[in-house]
Design a protein around this motif. Structure first.
Motif, PDB file in Angstrom:
ATOM      1  N   MET A 136       0.744  -1.239  -0.245  1.00 25.84           N
ATOM      2  CA  MET A 136       0.334   0.069   0.105  1.00 25.84           C
ATOM      3  C   MET A 136       1.147   1.251  -0.152  1.00 25.84           C
ATOM      4  O   MET A 136       0.808   2.537  -0.622  1.00 25.84           O
ATOM      5  CB  MET A 136      -1.055  -0.121   1.692  1.00 25.84           C
ATOM      6  CG  MET A 136      -2.017  -1.195   1.005  1.00 25.84           C
ATOM      7  SD  MET A 136      -3.334  -1.099  -0.389  1.00 25.84           S
ATOM      8  CE  MET A 136      -4.048   0.533  -0.238  1.00 25.84           C
ATOM      9  N   LYS A 137       2.177   1.481   0.520  1.00 25.12           N
ATOM     10  CA  LYS A 137       2.876   2.336   1.073  1.00 25.12           C
ATOM     11  C   LYS A 137       3.131   2.736  -0.332  1.00 25.12           C
ATOM     12  O   LYS A 137       3.840   3.935  -0.853  1.00 25.12           O
ATOM     13  CB  LYS A 137       4.113   2.387   2.046  1.00 25.12           C
ATOM     14  CG  LYS A 137       4.793   3.726   2.269  1.00 25.12           C
ATOM     15  CD  LYS A 137       5.880   3.386   3.886  1.00 25.12           C
ATOM     16  CE  LYS A 137       6.250   4.247   3.560  1.00 25.12           C
ATOM     17  NZ  LYS A 137       7.728   3.711   4.576  1.00 25.12           N
ATOM     18  N   TYR A 138       4.086   1.010  -0.874  1.00 24.55           N
ATOM     19  CA  TYR A 138       4.638   1.875  -2.590  1.00 24.55           C
ATOM     20  C   TYR A 138       4.155   1.814  -3.678  1.00 24.55           C
ATOM     21  O   TYR A 138       4.637   1.045  -4.246  1.00 24.55           O
ATOM     22  CB  TYR A 138       6.014   0.970  -1.901  1.00 24.55           C
ATOM     23  CG  TYR A 138       6.968   1.371  -0.903  1.00 24.55           C
ATOM     24  CD1 TYR A 138       8.088   2.237  -1.702  1.00 24.55           C
ATOM     25  CD2 TYR A 138       6.748   0.989  -0.179  1.00 24.55           C
ATOM     26  CE1 TYR A 138       8.649   2.729  -0.297  1.00 24.55           C
ATOM     27  CE2 TYR A 138       7.921   1.132   0.661  1.00 24.55           C
ATOM     28  CZ  TYR A 138       8.718   2.141   0.701  1.00 24.55           C
ATOM     29  OH  TYR A 138       9.805   2.001   2.113  1.00 24.55           O
ATOM     30  N   GLY A 139       2.657   2.212  -4.178  1.00 25.22           N
ATOM     31  CA  GLY A 139       2.484   2.302  -5.196  1.00 25.22           C
ATOM     32  C   GLY A 139       0.788   1.266  -5.845  1.00 25.22           C
ATOM     33  O   GLY A 139       1.282   1.576  -6.900  1.00 25.22           O
ATOM     34  N   LEU A 140       0.711   0.873  -4.820  1.00 26.23           N
ATOM     35  CA  LEU A 140      -0.462  -0.172  -5.119  1.00 26.23           C
ATOM     36  C   LEU A 140      -1.505   0.620  -6.207  1.00 26.23           C
ATOM     37  O   LEU A 140      -2.183   0.093  -6.921  1.00 26.23           O
ATOM     38  CB  LEU A 140      -0.872  -1.294  -4.330  1.00 26.23           C
ATOM     39  CG  LEU A 140      -1.572  -2.305  -4.587  1.00 26.23           C
ATOM     40  CD1 LEU A 140      -0.641  -3.558  -5.158  1.00 26.23           C
ATOM     41  CD2 LEU A 140      -1.810  -2.745  -2.934  1.00 26.23           C
ATOM     42  N   ASP A 141      -1.734   1.750  -4.945  1.00 31.45           N
ATOM     43  CA  ASP A 141      -3.164   2.283  -6.644  1.00 31.45           C
ATOM     44  C   ASP A 141      -2.491   2.620  -7.930  1.00 31.45           C
ATOM     45  O   ASP A 141      -3.086   2.745  -8.489  1.00 31.45           O
ATOM     46  CB  ASP A 141      -3.013   3.954  -5.350  1.00 31.45           C
ATOM     47  CG  ASP A 141      -4.353   3.148  -4.521  1.00 31.45           C
ATOM     48  OD1 ASP A 141      -5.394   1.823  -4.525  1.00 31.45           O
ATOM     49  OD2 ASP A 141      -4.298   4.167  -3.200  1.00 31.45           O
ATOM     50  N   LYS A 142      -1.396   3.418  -7.144  1.00 26.99           N
ATOM     51  CA  LYS A 142      -0.156   3.916  -9.121  1.00 26.99           C
ATOM     52  C   LYS A 142      -0.354   2.584  -9.376  1.00 26.99           C
ATOM     53  O   LYS A 142      -0.442   2.663 -11.374  1.00 26.99           O
ATOM     54  CB  LYS A 142       0.793   4.939  -8.575  1.00 26.99           C
ATOM     55  CG  LYS A 142       0.797   5.687  -7.782  1.00 26.99           C
ATOM     56  CD  LYS A 142       2.240   5.770  -7.691  1.00 26.99           C
ATOM     57  CE  LYS A 142       1.937   7.994  -7.097  1.00 26.99           C
ATOM     58  NZ  LYS A 142       2.960   8.093  -6.260  1.00 26.99           N
ATOM     59  N   LEU A 143       0.206   1.760  -9.236  1.00 28.84           N
ATOM     60  CA  LEU A 143       0.188   0.329 -10.289  1.00 28.84           C
ATOM     61  C   LEU A 143      -1.459  -0.427 -11.006  1.00 28.84           C
ATOM     62  O   LEU A 143      -0.979  -0.070 -11.839  1.00 28.84           O
ATOM     63  CB  LEU A 143       0.625  -1.103  -8.684  1.00 28.84           C
ATOM     64  CG  LEU A 143       0.644  -2.287  -9.758  1.00 28.84           C
ATOM     65  CD1 LEU A 143       2.060  -2.370 -10.868  1.00 28.84           C
ATOM     66  CD2 LEU A 143       1.648  -3.207  -8.818  1.00 28.84           C
ATOM     67  N   LYS A 144      -2.265  -0.310 -10.272  1.00 31.72           N
ATOM     68  CA  LYS A 144      -3.574  -0.555 -10.152  1.00 31.72           C
ATOM     69  C   LYS A 144      -3.691   0.633 -11.332  1.00 31.72           C
ATOM     70  O   LYS A 144      -4.929   0.294 -11.982  1.00 31.72           O
ATOM     71  CB  LYS A 144      -4.479  -0.320  -8.915  1.00 31.72           C
ATOM     72  CG  LYS A 144      -6.058  -0.566  -9.370  1.00 31.72           C
ATOM     73  CD  LYS A 144      -6.932  -0.042  -8.329  1.00 31.72           C
ATOM     74  CE  LYS A 144      -6.994   1.274  -8.590  1.00 31.72           C
ATOM     75  NZ  LYS A 144      -8.189   1.757  -6.665  1.00 31.72           N
ATOM     76  N   ASN A 145      -3.649   1.834 -10.800  1.00 30.44           N
ATOM     77  CA  ASN A 145      -3.791   3.097 -12.206  1.00 30.44           C
ATOM     78  C   ASN A 145      -3.288   2.620 -13.386  1.00 30.44           C
ATOM     79  O   ASN A 145      -4.468   2.636 -14.755  1.00 30.44           O
ATOM     80  CB  ASN A 145      -4.098   3.884 -11.815  1.00 30.44           C
ATOM     81  CG  ASN A 145      -4.984   4.155 -10.663  1.00 30.44           C
ATOM     82  OD1 ASN A 145      -6.227   3.763 -10.575  1.00 30.44           O
ATOM     83  ND2 ASN A 145      -4.400   5.123  -9.570  1.00 30.44           N
ATOM     84  N   ALA A 146      -2.288   2.668 -13.017  1.00 29.69           N
ATOM     85  CA  ALA A 146      -1.255   2.015 -14.555  1.00 29.69           C
ATOM     86  C   ALA A 146      -1.074   0.377 -15.532  1.00 29.69           C
ATOM     87  O   ALA A 146      -1.752   0.889 -16.408  1.00 29.69           O
ATOM     88  CB  ALA A 146       0.417   1.859 -13.543  1.00 29.69           C
ATOM     89  N   VAL A 147      -2.433  -0.152 -14.228  1.00 28.11           N
ATOM     90  CA  VAL A 147      -2.651  -1.630 -15.096  1.00 28.11           C
ATOM     91  C   VAL A 147      -3.875  -0.999 -15.640  1.00 28.11           C
ATOM     92  O   VAL A 147      -3.635  -1.653 -16.753  1.00 28.11           O
ATOM     93  CB  VAL A 147      -2.605  -2.666 -14.293  1.00 28.11           C
ATOM     94  CG1 VAL A 147      -3.364  -4.007 -14.868  1.00 28.11           C
ATOM     95  CG2 VAL A 147      -1.260  -3.307 -13.203  1.00 28.11           C
ATOM     96  N   GLY A 148      -4.056  -0.288 -15.381  1.00 32.21           N
ATOM     97  CA  GLY A 148      -6.479  -0.186 -16.101  1.00 32.21           C
ATOM     98  C   GLY A 148      -5.620   0.884 -17.266  1.00 32.21           C
ATOM     99  O   GLY A 148      -6.044   0.466 -18.238  1.00 32.21           O
ATOM    100  N   ILE A 174      -3.324   1.342 -18.993  1.00 33.05           N
ATOM    101  CA  ILE A 174      -2.324   0.081 -20.374  1.00 33.05           C
ATOM    102  C   ILE A 174      -3.082  -0.380 -20.756  1.00 33.05           C
ATOM    103  O   ILE A 174      -3.471  -0.743 -22.265  1.00 33.05           O
ATOM    104  CB  ILE A 174      -0.934  -0.441 -19.455  1.00 33.05           C
ATOM    105  CG1 ILE A 174      -0.180   1.140 -18.812  1.00 33.05           C
ATOM    106  CG2 ILE A 174      -0.469  -1.248 -20.576  1.00 33.05           C
ATOM    107  CD1 ILE A 174       0.743   0.113 -18.250  1.00 33.05           C
ATOM    108  N   GLY A 175      -4.211  -1.213 -20.065  1.00 31.74           N
ATOM    109  CA  GLY A 175      -4.890  -1.886 -20.561  1.00 31.74           C
ATOM    110  C   GLY A 175      -6.044  -1.602 -20.962  1.00 31.74           C
ATOM    111  O   GLY A 175      -6.221  -2.467 -22.866  1.00 31.74           O
ATOM    112  N   LEU A 176      -6.466  -0.796 -20.851  1.00 25.09           N
ATOM    113  CA  LEU A 176      -7.175   0.402 -21.481  1.00 25.09           C
ATOM    114  C   LEU A 176      -6.760   1.311 -22.850  1.00 25.09           C
ATOM    115  O   LEU A 176      -7.421   0.797 -23.959  1.00 25.09           O
ATOM    116  CB  LEU A 176      -8.292   1.707 -21.218  1.00 25.09           C
ATOM    117  CG  LEU A 176      -8.652   1.953 -20.206  1.00 25.09           C
ATOM    118  CD1 LEU A 176      -9.214   2.581 -19.329  1.00 25.09           C
ATOM    119  CD2 LEU A 176     -10.216   1.243 -20.639  1.00 25.09           C
ATOM    120  N   PHE A 177      -6.081   1.563 -22.618  1.00 27.22           N
ATOM    121  CA  PHE A 177      -4.551   1.350 -23.966  1.00 27.22           C
ATOM    122  C   PHE A 177      -4.381   0.596 -25.246  1.00 27.22           C
ATOM    123  O   PHE A 177      -4.512   0.406 -26.672  1.00 27.22           O
ATOM    124  CB  PHE A 177      -3.351   2.122 -23.675  1.00 27.22           C
ATOM    125  CG  PHE A 177      -2.727   2.344 -24.719  1.00 27.22           C
ATOM    126  CD1 PHE A 177      -2.437   3.788 -25.600  1.00 27.22           C
ATOM    127  CD2 PHE A 177      -0.972   1.287 -24.982  1.00 27.22           C
ATOM    128  CE1 PHE A 177      -1.908   3.856 -26.448  1.00 27.22           C
ATOM    129  CE2 PHE A 177      -0.278   1.756 -25.893  1.00 27.22           C
ATOM    130  CZ  PHE A 177      -0.564   3.320 -26.808  1.00 27.22           C
TER     131      PHE A 177
END
Length: 219
Positions: free
Chosen positions: A173-185, A187-190
């Motif tokens: 949670m501290k090291y960017g799980l939300d950022k990773l989730k947003n990045a995965v979403g 990139i997936g949309l792209f």
């Protein structure tokens, strides 16, 4: 003039479809090489993760190769197969991307907890070593994780718990799980949108007449 325009349209769609699939060939090749490198670099040593990523890379390369062959030969069956597979992948990828972007923190915690319980001890040790963390939410060595005694935050201890370590859930949670989730979403949309472009190119190209063939023949 009409025939020249038709010939140019045919060539443009063919070249566009070939270029599109070459890009996906590169992506598939990258997916194959990345886990191999991580295995030798000892970033992740879990063979299921490595094997799954390599399998995805091989699958993408096979679909891209079929797309290139269908574009070069103007093969109706191959192009139809390529479009059908791309539509299925597009639906799955788009759905997963939207789900990843809309997931709540509570759902995120539940999914992570279930994932932690299902992964192997080898993968757990990899995560603990990478994040210098102990366990998911409980640092008790006898609970849901392998021994943390070799971690730098614990030292070479023989006790049942490591009070100086933080849990792996806090680390994630501290090291960017939300950022990773947003990045995965994102990139997936792209990539889902690029797949839509590929489907469109294949559909239009498949319904064009080959100017090199008999003008009365519909290929």
């Amino acid at each position: 003039m009409g025939r020249t325009g038709s010939s140019m349209a045919f060539s443009c769609y063919r070249l566009g479809l070939i270029f599109f699939n070459i890009i996906y060939m590169i992506i598939g090749f990258t997916l194959i090489l990345s886990p191999v490198y991580s295995k030798f670099a000892k970033i992740f040593t879990s063979w299921p993760i490595v094997g799954g990523t390599i399998a995805c890379g091989v699958f993408i390369m096979l679909i891209a190769a079929a797309g290139i062959y269908g574009a070069v030969k103007h093969h109706q069956i191959i192009l139809f197969f390529f479009m059908a597979v791309m539509v299925i992948i597009f639906i799955i990828l788009f759905s997963v991307s939207v789900a990843a972007l809309s997931i709540t923190s509570t759902q995120q915690h539940t999914l992570l907890k279930k994932a932690w319980g299902s992964i192997s001890n080898t993968t757990k040790q990899d995560i603990q070593k990478l994040g210098d963390c102990c366990g998911f939410e409980n640092m008790n060595i006898t609970s849901d994780h392998p021994s943390c005694s070799k971690l730098s935050c614990c030292g070479n201890v023989t006790a049942y718990s490591c009070h100086s370590c933080h849990t792996c859930y806090k680390y994630l949670m501290k090291y960017g799980l939300d950022k990773l989730k947003n990045a995965v979403g994102g990139i997936g949309l792209f990539f889902s949108l690029t797949m839509f472009v590929g489907i469109y190119l294949a559909f239009r190209y498949r319904h064009l007449k080959d100017p090199r063939a008999n003008p009365s023949a519909f290929l």
